[in-house]
Design a protein around this motif. Structure first.
Motif, mmCIF file in Angstrom:
data_model
loop_
_atom_site.group_PDB
_atom_site.id
_atom_site.type_symbol
_atom_site.label_atom_id
_atom_site.label_comp_id
_atom_site.label_asym_id
_atom_site.label_seq_id
_atom_site.Cartn_x
_atom_site.Cartn_y
_atom_site.Cartn_z
ATOM 1 N N PRO A 164 0.849 -1.196 0.000
ATOM 2 C CA PRO A 164 0.000 0.000 0.000
ATOM 3 C C PRO A 164 0.881 1.241 0.000
ATOM 4 O O PRO A 164 2.041 1.199 0.415
ATOM 5 C CB PRO A 164 -0.789 -0.128 1.307
ATOM 6 N N GLU A 165 0.319 2.344 -0.444
ATOM 7 C CA GLU A 165 1.107 3.558 -0.654
ATOM 8 C C GLU A 165 1.850 4.017 0.595
ATOM 9 O O GLU A 165 2.998 4.462 0.517
ATOM 10 C CB GLU A 165 0.196 4.678 -1.156
ATOM 11 N N GLN A 166 1.218 3.885 1.760
ATOM 12 C CA GLN A 166 1.851 4.384 2.983
ATOM 13 C C GLN A 166 3.087 3.589 3.396
ATOM 14 O O GLN A 166 3.916 4.069 4.166
ATOM 15 C CB GLN A 166 0.840 4.397 4.147
ATOM 16 N N ASP A 167 3.226 2.354 2.875
ATOM 17 C CA ASP A 167 4.375 1.516 3.242
ATOM 18 C C ASP A 167 5.537 1.633 2.257
ATOM 19 O O ASP A 167 6.621 1.089 2.514
ATOM 20 C CB ASP A 167 3.947 0.045 3.329
ATOM 21 N N ARG A 168 5.329 2.307 1.145
ATOM 22 C CA ARG A 168 6.353 2.353 0.096
ATOM 23 C C ARG A 168 7.567 3.213 0.446
ATOM 24 O O ARG A 168 8.708 2.810 0.135
ATOM 25 C CB ARG A 168 5.726 2.821 -1.220
ATOM 26 N N PRO A 169 7.402 4.399 1.077
ATOM 27 C CA PRO A 169 8.591 5.222 1.377
ATOM 28 C C PRO A 169 9.635 4.502 2.219
ATOM 29 O O PRO A 169 10.842 4.650 1.973
ATOM 30 C CB PRO A 169 7.994 6.423 2.133
ATOM 31 N N GLY A 170 9.185 3.719 3.188
ATOM 32 C CA GLY A 170 10.127 2.982 4.037
ATOM 33 C C GLY A 170 10.943 1.980 3.239
ATOM 34 O O GLY A 170 12.155 1.833 3.463
ATOM 35 N N LEU A 171 10.291 1.299 2.303
ATOM 36 C CA LEU A 171 11.007 0.325 1.474
ATOM 37 C C LEU A 171 11.980 1.031 0.538
ATOM 38 O O LEU A 171 13.116 0.580 0.361
ATOM 39 C CB LEU A 171 10.016 -0.524 0.671
ATOM 40 N N TRP A 172 11.547 2.159 -0.048
ATOM 41 C CA TRP A 172 12.448 2.902 -0.949
ATOM 42 C C TRP A 172 13.693 3.371 -0.198
ATOM 43 O O TRP A 172 14.801 3.341 -0.738
ATOM 44 C CB TRP A 172 11.725 4.099 -1.560
ATOM 45 N N LYS A 173 13.528 3.766 1.047
ATOM 46 C CA LYS A 173 14.678 4.186 1.863
ATOM 47 C C LYS A 173 15.641 3.014 2.060
ATOM 48 O O LYS A 173 16.861 3.162 1.918
ATOM 49 C CB LYS A 173 14.186 4.704 3.214
ATOM 50 N N THR A 174 15.079 1.837 2.337
ATOM 51 C CA THR A 174 15.904 0.638 2.521
ATOM 52 C C THR A 174 16.632 0.279 1.232
ATOM 53 O O THR A 174 17.814 -0.088 1.253
ATOM 54 C CB THR A 174 15.032 -0.550 2.972
ATOM 55 N N LEU A 175 15.938 0.382 0.112
ATOM 56 C CA LEU A 175 16.551 0.043 -1.180
ATOM 57 C C LEU A 175 17.690 0.992 -1.520
ATOM 58 O O LEU A 175 18.724 0.564 -2.048
ATOM 59 C CB LEU A 175 15.496 0.068 -2.291
ATOM 60 N N LYS A 176 17.510 2.267 -1.207
ATOM 61 C CA LYS A 176 18.571 3.243 -1.462
ATOM 62 C C LYS A 176 19.802 2.923 -0.623
ATOM 63 O O LYS A 176 20.943 2.953 -1.113
ATOM 64 C CB LYS A 176 18.070 4.653 -1.148
ATOM 65 N N GLU A 177 19.583 2.588 0.652
ATOM 66 C CA GLU A 177 20.695 2.222 1.541
ATOM 67 C C GLU A 177 21.371 0.943 1.065
ATOM 68 O O GLU A 177 22.607 0.818 1.115
ATOM 69 C CB GLU A 177 20.170 2.040 2.968
ATOM 70 N N THR A 178 20.552 -0.005 0.577
ATOM 71 C CA THR A 178 21.079 -1.284 0.087
ATOM 72 C C THR A 178 22.008 -1.077 -1.094
ATOM 73 O O THR A 178 23.112 -1.646 -1.149
ATOM 74 C CB THR A 178 19.914 -2.209 -0.314
ATOM 75 N N LYS A 179 21.591 -0.229 -2.038
ATOM 76 C CA LYS A 179 22.426 -0.002 -3.228
ATOM 77 C C LYS A 179 23.705 0.749 -2.847
ATOM 78 O O LYS A 179 24.774 0.488 -3.416
ATOM 79 C CB LYS A 179 21.648 0.760 -4.290
ATOM 80 N N THR A 180 23.608 1.652 -1.902
ATOM 81 C CA THR A 180 24.793 2.379 -1.450
ATOM 82 C C THR A 180 25.810 1.419 -0.826
ATOM 83 O O THR A 180 27.015 1.522 -1.065
ATOM 84 C CB THR A 180 24.406 3.460 -0.420
ATOM 85 N N MET A 181 25.313 0.472 -0.025
ATOM 86 C CA MET A 181 26.204 -0.505 0.620
ATOM 87 C C MET A 181 26.744 -1.521 -0.373
ATOM 88 O O MET A 181 27.859 -2.020 -0.214
ATOM 89 C CB MET A 181 25.458 -1.237 1.743
ATOM 90 N N GLY A 182 25.929 -1.868 -1.379
ATOM 91 C CA GLY A 182 26.341 -2.877 -2.352
ATOM 92 C C GLY A 182 25.904 -4.277 -1.982
ATOM 93 O O GLY A 182 26.240 -5.249 -2.660
ATOM 94 N N TYR A 183 25.141 -4.396 -0.907
ATOM 95 C CA TYR A 183 24.628 -5.698 -0.481
ATOM 96 C C TYR A 183 23.330 -5.485 0.314
ATOM 97 O O TYR A 183 23.052 -4.395 0.799
ATOM 98 C CB TYR A 183 25.649 -6.449 0.378
ATOM 99 N N GLY A 184 22.551 -6.554 0.430
ATOM 100 C CA GLY A 184 21.325 -6.513 1.213
ATOM 101 C C GLY A 184 21.495 -7.305 2.491
ATOM 102 O O GLY A 184 22.290 -8.257 2.546
ATOM 103 N N ILE A 185 20.773 -6.916 3.514
ATOM 104 C CA ILE A 185 20.821 -7.633 4.785
ATOM 105 C C ILE A 185 19.435 -7.631 5.414
ATOM 106 O O ILE A 185 18.696 -6.652 5.291
ATOM 107 C CB ILE A 185 21.865 -6.997 5.734
ATOM 108 N N SER A 186 19.062 -8.734 6.012
ATOM 109 C CA SER A 186 17.759 -8.796 6.682
ATOM 110 C C SER A 186 17.871 -9.654 7.931
ATOM 111 O O SER A 186 18.681 -10.582 7.988
ATOM 112 C CB SER A 186 16.686 -9.365 5.749
ATOM 113 N N HIS A 187 17.036 -9.319 8.918
ATOM 114 C CA HIS A 187 17.027 -10.046 10.186
ATOM 115 C C HIS A 187 15.596 -10.457 10.517
ATOM 116 O O HIS A 187 14.700 -9.622 10.588
ATOM 117 C CB HIS A 187 17.585 -9.183 11.317
ATOM 118 N N ALA A 188 15.386 -11.750 10.687
ATOM 119 C CA ALA A 188 14.108 -12.302 11.165
ATOM 120 C C ALA A 188 12.900 -11.831 10.359
ATOM 121 O O ALA A 188 11.815 -11.677 10.903
ATOM 122 C CB ALA A 188 13.915 -11.949 12.641
#
Length: 248
Positions: A164-188
């Motif tokens: 839903p639209e209200q949840d998208r900004p948080g994911l976009w922020k994570t994706l931007k950080e992920t590309k900057t780092m060059g890897y993805g990470i997730s916990h639980a």
């Protein structure tokens, strides 16, 4: 019945058989119930599917199972990805170095498909994601790193369908950080007490072909151990992408 309707019904049967977790073979009655089709219609459909090797029937029990043609097609897909010669050796090298389970995922629309899992026999605690499992693209390190490296328009379409639209900004922020780092990470995210790190696999033109990830339990996980796992998965991703023709 139209050709499109027949295809829809046939693929529904395949999905039911492929996703059936309790038994790998089902009776025509069970299939009829799960697919919401009369037994007579199901019987005609199954006969046609057997002719095309989409399914098979056990002569003794009369139960139906998934056909071998899907394995054949799957192996052909592996071949087109240069899987055996270019990807598999790097995954095997990675698992020997990190002694954790290693996964290879491929994006398919709004989901990813786990197309390879290599288990470490050195680790008594297993993080187990089933081969062939489909996972929504906004969940997990492997999926987020694939989204992060996709063109914005493609990622927007996928995210628009999943969240839903209200949840998208948080994911976009994570994706931007992920590309900057060059890897993805997730916990639980999917299983309590587990984590994963992942990197994208890129083709010659920078297209996202998939992701390599390491799954591990995070009990007593140290910063140095996490840094080691990240270093090794990043190194593997770069090697595979280079073999597929990608130059950063």
């Amino acid at each position: 019945m139209s050709s499109l309707q027949s295809i829809d019904r046939a693929m529904n049967v395949v999905k039911v058989l492929a996703s059936n977790s309790t038994e790998s073979w089902l009776s025509i009655t069970e299939l009829s119930k799960k697919c919401e089709l009369p037994v007579s219609s199901m019987h005609r459909l199954l006969k046609a599917m057997i002719r095309h090797e989409m399914i098979q029937q056990d002569e003794r029990t009369k139960l139906y199972g998934i056909g071998n043609i899907w394995l054949e097609y799957g192996l052909q897909v592996y071949d087109t990805m240069d899987y055996v010669s270019k990807i598999r050796p790097e995954l095997e090298r990675l698992i020997h170095e990190v002694e954790e389970n290693v996964y290879l995922s491929k994006p398919i629309g709004t989901e990813s498909l786990i197309i390879e899992r290599i288990d470490s026999d050195k680790n008594s605690i297993r993080v187990y994601d089933q081969l062939g499992m489909r996972i929504p693209m906004h969940i997990g390190a492997a999926n987020k790193v694939m989204l992060a490296y996709m063109p914005d328009k493609q990622a927007e379409e996928i995210i628009g369908e999943l969240l839903p639209e209200q949840d998208r900004p948080g994911l976009w922020k994570t994706l931007k950080e992920t590309k900057t780092m060059g890897y993805g990470i997730s916990h639980a995210e999917r299983t309590e007490g587990t984590s994963s790190v992942a990197v994208p696999i890129l083709s010659h033109f920078g297209k996202v072909e998939g992701a390599v990830s390491i799954g591990f339990v995070n009990f007593n996980l140290t910063d140095s151990r996490l840094e080691f796992l990240i270093e090794k998965v990043v190194e593997t991703g770069k090697k595979i992408s280079a073999k597929l023709g990608y130059h950063s």
